[in-house]
Design a protein around this motif. Structure first.
Motif, PDB file in Angstrom:
ATOM      1  N   ILE A 254      33.291   8.783 -10.055  1.00  0.00           N
ATOM      2  CA  ILE A 254      33.368   9.546 -11.305  1.00  0.00           C
ATOM      3  C   ILE A 254      33.563  11.035 -11.028  1.00  0.00           C
ATOM      4  O   ILE A 254      34.396  11.696 -11.653  1.00  0.00           O
ATOM      5  CB  ILE A 254      32.091   9.322 -12.141  1.00  0.00           C
ATOM      6  CG1 ILE A 254      32.025   7.875 -12.628  1.00  0.00           C
ATOM      7  CG2 ILE A 254      32.049  10.279 -13.333  1.00  0.00           C
ATOM      8  CD1 ILE A 254      30.736   7.537 -13.347  1.00  0.00           C
ATOM      9  N   THR A 255      32.793  11.570 -10.070  1.00  0.00           N
ATOM     10  CA  THR A 255      32.876  13.003  -9.767  1.00  0.00           C
ATOM     11  C   THR A 255      34.245  13.374  -9.204  1.00  0.00           C
ATOM     12  O   THR A 255      34.799  14.418  -9.549  1.00  0.00           O
ATOM     13  CB  THR A 255      31.768  13.402  -8.773  1.00  0.00           C
ATOM     14  OG1 THR A 255      30.503  12.973  -9.267  1.00  0.00           O
ATOM     15  CG2 THR A 255      31.734  14.910  -8.580  1.00  0.00           C
ATOM     16  N   VAL A 256      34.785  12.523  -8.356  1.00  0.00           N
ATOM     17  CA  VAL A 256      36.117  12.778  -7.805  1.00  0.00           C
ATOM     18  C   VAL A 256      37.167  12.763  -8.911  1.00  0.00           C
ATOM     19  O   VAL A 256      38.040  13.642  -8.974  1.00  0.00           O
ATOM     20  CB  VAL A 256      36.458  11.741  -6.716  1.00  0.00           C
ATOM     21  CG1 VAL A 256      37.949  11.796  -6.358  1.00  0.00           C
ATOM     22  CG2 VAL A 256      35.622  11.991  -5.469  1.00  0.00           C
ATOM     23  N   SER A 257      37.079  11.786  -9.810  1.00  0.00           N
ATOM     24  CA  SER A 257      38.041  11.715 -10.920  1.00  0.00           C
ATOM     25  C   SER A 257      37.938  12.949 -11.813  1.00  0.00           C
ATOM     26  O   SER A 257      38.962  13.519 -12.223  1.00  0.00           O
ATOM     27  CB  SER A 257      37.794  10.444 -11.742  1.00  0.00           C
ATOM     28  OG  SER A 257      38.002   9.278 -10.961  1.00  0.00           O
ATOM     29  N   ASP A 258      36.703  13.374 -12.098  1.00  0.00           N
ATOM     30  CA  ASP A 258      36.516  14.588 -12.914  1.00  0.00           C
ATOM     31  C   ASP A 258      37.059  15.822 -12.185  1.00  0.00           C
ATOM     32  O   ASP A 258      37.663  16.707 -12.808  1.00  0.00           O
ATOM     33  CB  ASP A 258      35.031  14.778 -13.230  1.00  0.00           C
ATOM     34  CG  ASP A 258      34.502  13.714 -14.179  1.00  0.00           C
ATOM     35  OD1 ASP A 258      35.324  13.028 -14.819  1.00  0.00           O
ATOM     36  OD2 ASP A 258      33.265  13.579 -14.279  1.00  0.00           O
TER      37      ASP A 258
ATOM     38  N   SER B 224      34.511  27.838 -19.038  1.00  0.00           N
ATOM     39  CA  SER B 224      35.406  28.342 -17.995  1.00  0.00           C
ATOM     40  C   SER B 224      35.768  27.196 -17.054  1.00  0.00           C
ATOM     41  O   SER B 224      34.911  26.708 -16.305  1.00  0.00           O
ATOM     42  CB  SER B 224      34.736  29.485 -17.218  1.00  0.00           C
ATOM     43  OG  SER B 224      35.522  29.864 -16.113  1.00  0.00           O
ATOM     44  N   TYR B 225      37.024  26.768 -17.076  1.00  0.00           N
ATOM     45  CA  TYR B 225      37.442  25.645 -16.246  1.00  0.00           C
ATOM     46  C   TYR B 225      37.424  26.005 -14.759  1.00  0.00           C
ATOM     47  O   TYR B 225      37.151  25.147 -13.915  1.00  0.00           O
ATOM     48  CB  TYR B 225      38.844  25.182 -16.648  1.00  0.00           C
ATOM     49  CG  TYR B 225      38.872  24.450 -17.968  1.00  0.00           C
ATOM     50  CD1 TYR B 225      37.983  23.412 -18.213  1.00  0.00           C
ATOM     51  CD2 TYR B 225      39.769  24.799 -18.964  1.00  0.00           C
ATOM     52  CE1 TYR B 225      37.984  22.744 -19.425  1.00  0.00           C
ATOM     53  CE2 TYR B 225      39.790  24.132 -20.175  1.00  0.00           C
ATOM     54  CZ  TYR B 225      38.896  23.109 -20.403  1.00  0.00           C
ATOM     55  OH  TYR B 225      38.895  22.444 -21.601  1.00  0.00           O
ATOM     56  N   SER B 226      37.703  27.254 -14.430  1.00  0.00           N
ATOM     57  CA  SER B 226      37.674  27.654 -13.023  1.00  0.00           C
ATOM     58  C   SER B 226      36.251  27.607 -12.464  1.00  0.00           C
ATOM     59  O   SER B 226      36.024  27.099 -11.357  1.00  0.00           O
ATOM     60  CB  SER B 226      38.260  29.059 -12.863  1.00  0.00           C
ATOM     61  OG  SER B 226      37.544  29.999 -13.669  1.00  0.00           O
ATOM     62  N   ASP B 227      35.284  28.118 -13.226  1.00  0.00           N
ATOM     63  CA  ASP B 227      33.885  28.035 -12.790  1.00  0.00           C
ATOM     64  C   ASP B 227      33.410  26.597 -12.749  1.00  0.00           C
ATOM     65  O   ASP B 227      32.658  26.194 -11.848  1.00  0.00           O
ATOM     66  CB  ASP B 227      32.993  28.852 -13.731  1.00  0.00           C
ATOM     67  CG  ASP B 227      33.252  30.348 -13.626  1.00  0.00           C
ATOM     68  OD1 ASP B 227      33.892  30.762 -12.634  1.00  0.00           O
ATOM     69  OD2 ASP B 227      32.849  31.088 -14.542  1.00  0.00           O
ATOM     70  N   LEU B 228      33.834  25.819 -13.737  1.00  0.00           N
ATOM     71  CA  LEU B 228      33.441  24.407 -13.783  1.00  0.00           C
ATOM     72  C   LEU B 228      34.022  23.643 -12.600  1.00  0.00           C
ATOM     73  O   LEU B 228      33.365  22.755 -12.034  1.00  0.00           O
ATOM     74  CB  LEU B 228      33.922  23.787 -15.099  1.00  0.00           C
ATOM     75  CG  LEU B 228      33.272  22.462 -15.531  1.00  0.00           C
ATOM     76  CD1 LEU B 228      31.765  22.621 -15.663  1.00  0.00           C
ATOM     77  CD2 LEU B 228      33.873  21.989 -16.841  1.00  0.00           C
ATOM     78  N   LEU B 229      35.253  24.004 -12.191  1.00  0.00           N
ATOM     79  CA  LEU B 229      35.871  23.360 -11.033  1.00  0.00           C
ATOM     80  C   LEU B 229      35.117  23.713  -9.749  1.00  0.00           C
ATOM     81  O   LEU B 229      34.934  22.854  -8.868  1.00  0.00           O
ATOM     82  CB  LEU B 229      37.335  23.792 -10.922  1.00  0.00           C
ATOM     83  CG  LEU B 229      38.115  23.257  -9.722  1.00  0.00           C
ATOM     84  CD1 LEU B 229      38.119  21.738  -9.703  1.00  0.00           C
ATOM     85  CD2 LEU B 229      39.548  23.798  -9.724  1.00  0.00           C
ATOM     86  N   THR B 230      34.674  24.958  -9.635  1.00  0.00           N
ATOM     87  CA  THR B 230      33.884  25.350  -8.462  1.00  0.00           C
ATOM     88  C   THR B 230      32.608  24.537  -8.368  1.00  0.00           C
ATOM     89  O   THR B 230      32.242  24.032  -7.293  1.00  0.00           O
ATOM     90  CB  THR B 230      33.541  26.857  -8.538  1.00  0.00           C
ATOM     91  OG1 THR B 230      34.748  27.620  -8.623  1.00  0.00           O
ATOM     92  CG2 THR B 230      32.746  27.289  -7.319  1.00  0.00           C
TER      93      THR B 230
ATOM     94  N   VAL C 105      31.546  24.150  -1.384  1.00  0.00           N
ATOM     95  CA  VAL C 105      32.672  24.187  -2.324  1.00  0.00           C
ATOM     96  C   VAL C 105      33.988  23.978  -1.582  1.00  0.00           C
ATOM     97  O   VAL C 105      34.862  23.207  -2.021  1.00  0.00           O
ATOM     98  CB  VAL C 105      32.687  25.526  -3.100  1.00  0.00           C
ATOM     99  CG1 VAL C 105      33.980  25.661  -3.904  1.00  0.00           C
ATOM    100  CG2 VAL C 105      31.486  25.623  -4.020  1.00  0.00           C
ATOM    101  N   GLU C 106      34.140  24.645  -0.458  1.00  0.00           N
ATOM    102  CA  GLU C 106      35.372  24.495   0.337  1.00  0.00           C
ATOM    103  C   GLU C 106      35.508  23.073   0.867  1.00  0.00           C
ATOM    104  O   GLU C 106      36.611  22.496   0.875  1.00  0.00           O
ATOM    105  CB  GLU C 106      35.355  25.500   1.488  1.00  0.00           C
ATOM    106  CG  GLU C 106      36.619  25.514   2.326  1.00  0.00           C
ATOM    107  CD  GLU C 106      37.854  25.877   1.527  1.00  0.00           C
ATOM    108  OE1 GLU C 106      38.950  25.382   1.866  1.00  0.00           O
ATOM    109  OE2 GLU C 106      37.725  26.659   0.554  1.00  0.00           O
ATOM    110  N   GLU C 107      34.399  22.508   1.293  1.00  0.00           N
ATOM    111  CA  GLU C 107      34.425  21.124   1.768  1.00  0.00           C
ATOM    112  C   GLU C 107      34.782  20.172   0.625  1.00  0.00           C
ATOM    113  O   GLU C 107      35.547  19.218   0.812  1.00  0.00           O
ATOM    114  CB  GLU C 107      33.070  20.747   2.359  1.00  0.00           C
ATOM    115  CG  GLU C 107      33.026  19.328   2.928  1.00  0.00           C
ATOM    116  CD  GLU C 107      31.650  18.967   3.461  1.00  0.00           C
ATOM    117  OE1 GLU C 107      31.457  17.788   3.835  1.00  0.00           O
ATOM    118  OE2 GLU C 107      30.779  19.860   3.502  1.00  0.00           O
TER     119      GLU C 107
END
Length: 472
Positions: free
Chosen positions: A227-231, A117-123, A449-451
């Motif tokens: 790396i985390t920002v790019s992902d 799930s890309y939405s959960d992964l994005l969270t 998450v919001e931050e």
């Protein structure tokens, strides 16, 4: 599986004793060596020997108590003492294995499902961005404090002082800008203000270790932040494309879109379901393998049902490979503050690599022992079967309370650990205690998450501005 040939016994002798040598001698010494802040090789070796002497002394006392217990209960010969050593080592390894595998048997299937799930992964990624940003700021602040301490020491130690060469070594380990700042200081005695400060070699060793650790941690946080920002930005793009009608003039781009958005999530869910089924089989087998009649362990029933030797090999390799995957997954995901941390992108420090190697070496024989018990290819459950591995391990009857108690009932713990992992009890407890851990329905986690979302937006604007200015 079955082998009574001397070749098999020689092989397992080499594997077992070499892994024991690595586990209890070589790797602990190397771990202490790389963690030491000493300036010379001899100093590092001395520190490593002293630290491990304390550990070995403690283990020796425990082993002595165990030896007295066994001697008091039965007569021991040379072979029995060898089995005693093997049993003590395997018992500790089995205990570690159950905790590692209990977590992995639940978390590996869940990780595959969550990645579908890309939405959960994005969270989750937004939470990670916020968390790593905090870690980066803390690492920079700690490094600045240590550099300030080095600057103060640099002013106190004159050129003529015999400790000057150690101070110069410490300065070389500081970041480049700070290095230039420190290197250009005019070395005077600074008599005023030195009365309450004592500079010794041991204090410089401590500072040297702090500089190395802080610099490594800061560099690691910086790399992981990038790396985390790019992902995170990449995931935002894919989630946006998924929610819109995608159009591409390139056939290759269209194929990549369908693979990434539709095919990969389906494959990950299928793999997660498959892994979950194997996990259920292994957990059930672990709980009931001590029952000899009737045979309840599914692993043993499969081996008995299949008649083809080739298929038996495939079944055995499948189960033991998955057991290794679950145990090793936990090792790679485990984090003990900044003492042990398997970071991605080749950012793992030397001590963490050696610690993980120690645990991996320690699990070699317990994994094999546990698997043989699951398939009932062990003399404890099937006296007619004698493997080369069992011949080397000997009989657990040397220590009665281990043979009749611990080694029979300890696998039940795997179900308790699995339930705790399934309910995320450990994660929720850590979040309750104030640790930065992601919990889906936790208000504090959602704030992170919001931050993280805001940080990604800010980073996106910054990168777009750089691209415009550079014309890339």
């Amino acid at each position: 599986v079955v082998s009574t040939q001397s070749t098999g016994e020689v092989f397992w002798n080499i594997v077992f004793w070499s892994s024991q040598l690595l586990t209890w001698v070589i790797l602990p010494l190397l771990s202490s060596y790389v963690a030491a802040g000493e300036f010379t090789i001899s100093g590092k070796v001395k520190t490593a020997l002293i630290e491990n002497a304390v550990i070995y002394g403690t283990l020796g006392i425990l082993f002595g108590i165990l030896l007295i217990y066994v001697v008091a209960s039965k007569h021991l010969d040379k072979g029995a003492i060898k089995v005693l050593c093997i049993t003590a080592s395997n018992t500790w390894g089995l205990l570690v294995l159950i905790f590692l595998m209990g977590y992995g048997l639940v978390q590996v299937p869940r990780a595959c499902w969550e990645r579908s799930s890309y939405s959960d992964l994005l969270t989750q990624k937004r939470f990670d961005v916020s968390k790593i940003k905090i870690e980066l700021e803390e690492a920079q602040e700690k490094l600045s404090q240590i550099v300030e301490e080095v600057r103060h020491i640099n002013r106190l130690v004159s050129r003529s002082n015999e400790l000057r060469r150690f101070v110069d070594i410490i300065i070389e380990k500081c970041p480049s800008l700070e290095h230039e700042d420190l290197a250009n200081v005019n070395y005077d005695d600074y008599a005023n203000g030195r009365e309450d400060v004592t500079i010794s070699r041991s204090s410089l060793v401590s500072v040297h270790g702090k500089v190395i650790s802080a610099h490594t941690n800061m560099h690691r946080c910086q790399v992981l932040w990038d790396i985390t920002v790019s992902d995170g930005l990449d995931l935002e793009d894919w989630v946006l494309m998924k929610n819109k009608e995608y159009r591409s003039e390139s056939t290759l781009g269209l194929i990549q879109y369908y693979i990434r958005i539709f095919i990969i999530p389906i494959l990950l869910k299928a793999i997660a379901v498959l892994f979950a089924l194997i996990s259920i089989v292994i957990i059930w087998s672990e709980m009931v393998f001590s029952v000899k009649h009737p045979t309840l362990t599914i692993c043993a029933l499969l081996v008995d049902f299949v008649k083809s030797p080739a298929i038996i090999v495939v079944v055995c390799i499948t189960f033991i490979s998955y057991m290794c995957l679950c145990a090793y997954y936990t090792i790679f995901k485990l984090r003990l503050f900044n003492l042990y941390y398997m970071a991605p992108a080749q950012q793992t420090d030397d001590y963490s690599l050696l610690f993980s190697a120690t645990v991996l070496s320690r699990l070699t024989s317990p994994l094999s022992l546990n698997f043989l018990a699951l398939v009932h290819q062990d003399t404890r459950f099937n006296p007619d079967v004698q493997t080369a591995f069992a011949t080397i391990m000997g009989s657990f009857e040397v220590i009665p309370f281990i043979a009749q108690g611990f080694n029979v009932y300890y696998p039940i713990l795997i179900a308790l650990i699995g339930i705790a992992t399934l309910l995320k009890i450990g994660t929720r407890c850590m979040a309750f205690l104030g640790f930065q851990t992601f919990v889906q329905d936790d208000e504090i986690s959602m704030d992170y998450v919001e931050e993280g979302k805001q940080l990604l937006n800010r980073e996106r604007r910054s990168r777009e501005r750089v691209e415009v200015e550079t014309g890339t």
